[in-house]
Design a protein around this motif. Structure first.
Motif, PDB file in Angstrom:
ATOM      1  N   CYS A   1       0.843  -1.207   0.000  1.00  0.00           N
ATOM      2  CA  CYS A   1       0.000   0.000   0.000  1.00  0.00           C
ATOM      3  C   CYS A   1       0.880   1.261   0.000  1.00  0.00           C
ATOM      4  O   CYS A   1       1.781   1.390   0.825  1.00  0.00           O
ATOM      5  CB  CYS A   1      -0.898  -0.011   1.226  1.00  0.00           C
ATOM      6  SG  CYS A   1      -1.945   1.442   1.359  1.00  0.00           S
TER       7      CYS A   1
ATOM      8  N   CYS B   1      -0.247   3.298   3.496  1.00  0.00           N
ATOM      9  CA  CYS B   1       0.071   2.860   4.868  1.00  0.00           C
ATOM     10  C   CYS B   1       1.194   1.819   4.938  1.00  0.00           C
ATOM     11  O   CYS B   1       1.587   1.434   6.038  1.00  0.00           O
ATOM     12  CB  CYS B   1      -1.186   2.325   5.557  1.00  0.00           C
ATOM     13  SG  CYS B   1      -1.666   0.661   5.051  1.00  0.00           S
TER      14      CYS B   1
ATOM     15  N   CYS C   1      -6.320  -1.797  -0.335  1.00  0.00           N
ATOM     16  CA  CYS C   1      -5.563  -2.196   0.854  1.00  0.00           C
ATOM     17  C   CYS C   1      -6.535  -2.679   1.937  1.00  0.00           C
ATOM     18  O   CYS C   1      -7.449  -1.942   2.315  1.00  0.00           O
ATOM     19  CB  CYS C   1      -4.756  -0.995   1.375  1.00  0.00           C
ATOM     20  SG  CYS C   1      -4.027  -1.286   3.000  1.00  0.00           S
TER      21      CYS C   1
ATOM     22  N   CYS D   1      -6.092   0.042   5.163  1.00  0.00           N
ATOM     23  CA  CYS D   1      -6.605   1.425   5.153  1.00  0.00           C
ATOM     24  C   CYS D   1      -7.582   1.684   4.007  1.00  0.00           C
ATOM     25  O   CYS D   1      -8.071   2.801   3.860  1.00  0.00           O
ATOM     26  CB  CYS D   1      -5.452   2.423   5.116  1.00  0.00           C
ATOM     27  SG  CYS D   1      -4.674   2.583   3.497  1.00  0.00           S
TER      28      CYS D   1
HETATM   29 ZN   LIG Z   1      -3.109   0.840   3.279  1.00  0.00          ZN
END
Ligand SMILES: [Zn+2]
Lengths: 130, 374
Positions: A27, A30, A41, A44
């Motif tokens: 990701c 994050c 993701c 997040c």
């Molecule tokens: Zn993420």
């Protein structure tokens, strides 16, 4: 201008395997890494990810040995194993262990990636490193 | 809840191989018998909740069944959590009744993978299918292997769980498999997916079971013969695929049980028996631990001492469970809980007043808990 339809994450994963590259997603928002391929993701929910290539080292989480073939393609390969491994980079995947020793608890053992040409594909399998 | 729900009636079909029967037909037989048991007329029922069969998943199944039963329920449809659906739907029915959405609900489950399709249990999984990754039993074997890594003598606990269920099933005239199991037979049986042996795995069965749910007050008004109060309900969903679960030997069964025990104001030690979803023996071991019935070592010792039998300290799966009575996913355990509370089980636990029932679905994706008591 050609309008090439975008590949789905699963198609990209498979295309990379065909080139003997084992890849996972990471990701951009994050830093979470994951397998199998998906478009957001799971941490997040961001759709912004990049593909990373696995270094090929992993640890065995668990494994099983099939004595019944639910998949007819594996009927003449019984007994065969399927294992769960954590890549060094964090993502987890299902694989087979090449030359798995009989009667040994291999959970926690280090394995290394070894591609095999099988079932008309390049399949990502692993072998005990030590 | 302000007003308690009760299970007012139970009904079931035969279990085993039932050729020529659709799941609608099986559901109707179980519902008809549950209504007869409660002495309730069909026209009084205004809620119908049903689990979609694994043998043939189809849209609007709840409405199709309502049509076949000549019903237009105020409240009804399918709820899908696999095997956890049964107890979850009893909970949903209880809450719907409390909220005035319906008054009398039928909750039913039918399936026929024995004569129909068992593809849901044997299918290959995702991109790893080409690596031979397939079947529900293999998912549970992955959990069992990790459990054996943590508790190397867990095989003895698995064996004692299977032996108890099979001993109970042998006494149950409705059980599909009435052959008791001993240690030598257990150990000699073939691996299915190692480390799970034949007798660690539940049966494949056709059949149906249903319950009638209403408020305690309504049951009194209608003079229901033997209503059994629902004291606690709970759910907990691990949700992720088994291969992605951070800890393979932890599920949300503990959350489900904690919710149900808190609602009931009771604790595991208050239970006189337990009907624990036993699709595979490892499931029972993990569920008992998650519910607070003891550590692995305590459960292992209990099993060795015969504690899972009818006169043991923790009688489990007293009608034979999925390993012996029927592999049908879960409602039969609720029915046995009701029989124990009524005092008319074929393997009656003496003075049983409280019983906990667990249901779960998928490869430990879902979990639900029911506490019944007098
Ligand atoms: Zn993420």
């Amino acid at each position: 201008m050609t309008d090439t339809p975008a590949m789905s994450p699963t198609e990209t994963y498979r295309a990379n395997l065909a080139e003997r590259r084992l890849t996972f997603q990471s990701c951009r928002a994050c830093g979470q890494t994951w397998m199998p391929a998906r478009s957001e993701c799971p941490n997040c929910l961001s759709p912004e990810f990049e593909w990373c290539e696995a270094g090929g080292r992993a640890t065995i989480v668990s494994w099983v040995v099939f004595h019944v073939a639910f998949d007819p393609r594996y009927e003449d390969r019984l007994p065969y194993n399927v294992a769960l491994v954590d890549l060094e980079e964090g993502a987890r995947m299902v694989t087979n262990i090449i030359d798995l020793p009989d009667g040994e608890d291999v959970i926690g053992r280090t394995v290394t990636l070894e591609f095999e040409h099988d079932l008309e594909r390049e399949l990502p399998r692993f072998r005990l490193a030590d | 809840m302000a007003s308690r729900a009760v299970i007012a009636g139970i009904g079931q079909t035969a279990f085993g191989r039932l050729p020529g029967r659709t799941t609608e037909s099986l559901n109707i037989e179980a519902c008809r018998k549950a209504l007869e048991d409660a002495a309730i007329e069909k026209d009084r029922v205004d809620g119908l909740l049903v689990k979609v069969p694994t043998s043939r998943v189809e849209m609007m199944y709840g409405q199709k069944l309502a049509e076949a039963m000549g019903m237009q329920p105020r409240f009804g449809g399918v709820f899908d959590q696999g095997g956890a659906s049964n107890i979850s739907m009893i909970g949903i029915a209880a809450m719907a009744i409390e909220a005035g959405q319906c008054e009398i609900a039928l909750v039913s489950l039918a399936d026929n993978p024995k004569t129909g399709s068992r593809a849901a249990y044997e299918k290959p999984w995702g991109d790893a299918a080409d690596l031979g990754w397939s079947s529900v039993v293999a998912g549970y074997a992955l959990i069992a292997r990790r459990y054996l890594h943590e508790f190397p003598n867990a095989e003895e606990l698995f064996r004692d769980i299977a032996i108890a269920a099979r001993a109970h099933g042998a006494e149950n005239p409705n059980a599909q498999l009435r052959k008791p199991l001993d240690t030598a037979t257990y150990e000699a049986a073939n691996w299915i997916v190692e480390p799970l042996r034949r007798d660690d795995c539940c049966l494949i069965s056709d059949g149906a079971a249903a319950v009638v749910v209403m408020s305690e007050a309504r049951a009194k008004e209608l003079d229901v013969r033997a209503p059994v109060p629902v004291l606690g309900i709970g759910q907990g969903n691990s949700s992720s695929d088994v291969t992605l679960r951070a800890d393979l030997t932890k599920t949300r069964a503990d959350v489900s049980a904690a919710t149900a025990f808190a609602m009931a104001g009771l604790e595991p030690r208050d239970m006189d028996c337990a009907q624990i979803y036993d699709c595979f023996t490892v499931t029972v071991a993990m569920t008992l631990e998650a519910y607070g019935f003891g550590s692995f070592d305590a459960l292992h010792e209990l099993g060795r001492a015969g504690g899972f039998g009818v006169s043991g300290d923790l009688p489990i799966n007293t009608s034979g469970g999925l390993l012996s009575e029927t592999g049908m996913p879960g409602m039969q355990l609720v029915l046995e809980g009701v029989r124990q509370m009524r005092g008319d089980s074929v393997n009656q636990v003496e003075n049983a007043r409280k019983c906990v029932v667990s249901n779960q679905g998928g490869i430990m994706h879902t979990h639900s808990t029911l506490i019944l008591g007098q």
